[in-house]
Design a protein around this motif. Structure first.
Motif, short mmCIF file in Angstrom:
data_model
loop_
_atom_site.label_atom_id
_atom_site.label_comp_id
_atom_site.label_asym_id
_atom_site.label_seq_id
_atom_site.Cartn_x
_atom_site.Cartn_y
_atom_site.Cartn_z
N ILE A 1 0.64 -1.28 0.02
CA ILE A 1 0.09 0.22 0.11
C ILE A 1 0.66 1.08 0.32
N GLU A 2 2.30 1.05 1.20
CA GLU A 2 2.42 2.88 1.15
C GLU A 2 3.23 2.32 -0.41
N GLU A 3 3.82 1.86 -1.00
CA GLU A 3 4.69 1.40 -2.15
C GLU A 3 3.87 2.45 -3.57
N ARG A 4 2.47 1.56 -3.53
CA ARG A 4 1.75 2.30 -4.34
C ARG A 4 1.68 3.65 -4.51
N VAL A 5 1.15 3.82 -3.26
CA VAL A 5 1.07 5.23 -3.10
C VAL A 5 1.63 6.24 -2.94
N ASN A 6 2.56 6.20 -2.85
CA ASN A 6 3.56 6.83 -2.67
C ASN A 6 4.14 7.09 -4.50
N ALA A 7 4.19 5.87 -4.82
CA ALA A 7 4.48 6.33 -5.99
C ALA A 7 3.28 7.00 -7.05
N PHE A 8 2.21 7.12 -7.26
CA PHE A 8 0.78 7.41 -7.09
C PHE A 8 0.92 9.19 -6.49
N ARG A 9 1.56 9.38 -5.59
CA ARG A 9 1.68 10.61 -5.28
C ARG A 9 3.01 11.10 -5.89
N ASN A 10 4.29 10.68 -6.08
CA ASN A 10 5.01 11.39 -7.08
C ASN A 10 4.29 11.68 -8.11
N ALA A 11 3.96 11.11 -8.46
CA ALA A 11 3.23 10.86 -11.00
C ALA A 11 1.89 12.12 -10.25
N LEU A 12 1.83 12.55 -9.14
CA LEU A 12 0.47 13.42 -9.38
C LEU A 12 0.65 14.62 -8.80
N LEU A 13 2.28 14.80 -7.96
CA LEU A 13 2.71 15.82 -7.49
C LEU A 13 3.85 16.31 -8.84
N SER A 14 4.22 15.70 -9.30
CA SER A 14 4.78 15.78 -10.58
C SER A 14 4.20 16.69 -11.81
N ALA A 15 3.29 16.25 -11.91
CA ALA A 15 1.83 16.97 -13.31
C ALA A 15 0.89 17.98 -12.18
N VAL A 16 1.50 18.77 -11.04
CA VAL A 16 0.26 19.66 -10.35
C VAL A 16 0.04 21.00 -10.82
N ASP A 17 1.57 20.96 -11.30
CA ASP A 17 1.53 22.12 -11.97
C ASP A 17 0.53 22.51 -13.66
N ALA A 18 0.80 21.39 -14.45
CA ALA A 18 -0.25 21.40 -15.68
C ALA A 18 -1.55 21.07 -14.99
N VAL A 19 -2.31 21.23 -13.96
CA VAL A 19 -3.09 20.57 -13.68
C VAL A 19 -4.05 21.65 -13.46
N LYS A 20 -5.40 21.81 -14.82
CA LYS A 20 -5.50 23.58 -14.99
C LYS A 20 -6.99 22.79 -13.97
N ASP A 21 -7.64 24.14 -12.77
CA ASP A 21 -9.00 23.23 -12.09
C ASP A 21 -10.23 24.65 -11.90
N ASP A 22 -9.93 24.95 -13.35
CA ASP A 22 -10.90 25.99 -13.18
C ASP A 22 -12.56 26.05 -13.32
N LYS A 23 -12.43 24.90 -13.77
CA LYS A 23 -14.33 24.79 -13.10
C LYS A 23 -14.51 24.27 -11.74
N ASN A 24 -15.87 24.22 -11.87
CA ASN A 24 -16.66 23.88 -10.31
C ASN A 24 -15.07 24.79 -8.93
N ILE A 25 -14.98 25.69 -9.39
CA ILE A 25 -14.87 27.20 -8.19
C ILE A 25 -15.66 27.53 -6.70
N GLN A 26 -15.00 27.20 -6.60
CA GLN A 26 -16.30 27.91 -5.46
C GLN A 26 -16.19 29.45 -4.81
N GLU A 27 -17.17 30.13 -4.76
CA GLU A 27 -17.15 30.95 -4.03
C GLU A 27 -16.15 31.68 -2.82
N HIS A 28 -16.08 30.53 -1.70
CA HIS A 28 -14.79 30.74 -0.49
C HIS A 28 -13.30 31.18 -1.26
N GLN A 29 -13.60 29.99 -2.35
CA GLN A 29 -11.84 29.68 -2.97
C GLN A 29 -11.28 30.93 -3.96
#
Length: 170
Positions: free
Chosen positions: A87-115
């Motif tokens: 579990i730790e191995e797969r979660v860490n690999a998944f986390r590293n893959a997501l963190l490397s692509a964190v800047d490429a993620v555009k999350d403009d849709k569904n922005i709420q008023e408090h953000q």
């Protein structure tokens, strides 16, 4: 009170019991209201409108979303009955893959008023697109310059001088 107004009874008062308000009374104001000057209002509004999004907060929010996805993956793997090391191995690999692509993620849709920072970032991107569509270059754009009469008169004189120069060259 007689009729819920004024005297309890009109008997012996020398009046008919009808209550009339005093029309000659002038109400005095308690405080004079001090309004802000136009310059103060402009300064406040321009500082609010031109506020930049905090990049650290935006990055933190994206990392938070990554951690939420990692927790969901961990829960799924635990329900599947895998060992803690797997579990730790797969979660860490998944986390590293997501963190490397964190800047490429555009999350403009569904922005709420408090953000607020996400909203300001989305608005900045929208303004940038609009300026590009209208052909406005950010290096020579000054906000409110079109309402400055002296500057517009100066630009008009410069354009006229440039036209005359072009006419002489022809």
């Amino acid at each position: 009170m007689y009729g819920n107004v004024g005297l309890a009874t009109p008997r012996g008062s020398g009046t008919n019991g009808y209550v009339v308000r005093n029309l000659s009374y002038i109400k005095t104001r308690k405080d004079n209201v001090q309004y802000e000057s136009l310059d103060e209002i402009k300064a406040k509004s321009s500082s609010y409108l031109n506020r930049k999004p905090n990049k650290d907060i935006l990055k933190h929010e994206k990392k938070r979303q990554v951690e939420i996805k990692c927790i969901d993956l961990r829960r799924q793997l635990e329900e599947a009955g895998q060992t803690e090391e797997e579990i730790e191995e797969r979660v860490n690999a998944f986390r590293n893959a997501l963190l490397s692509a964190v800047d490429a993620v555009k999350d403009d849709k569904n922005i709420q008023e408090h953000q607020v920072h996400q909203l300001t970032q989305a608005k900045a991107v929208e303004n940038e697109k609009m300026m590009k569509a209208l052909g406005i270059r950010p290096n020579n754009y000054v906000e409110g310059a079109s309402f400055d009469r002296e500057l517009q008169a100066q630009k008009k004189v410069e354009r006229a001088a440039q036209r005359e120069k072009e006419m002489e060259e022809r």
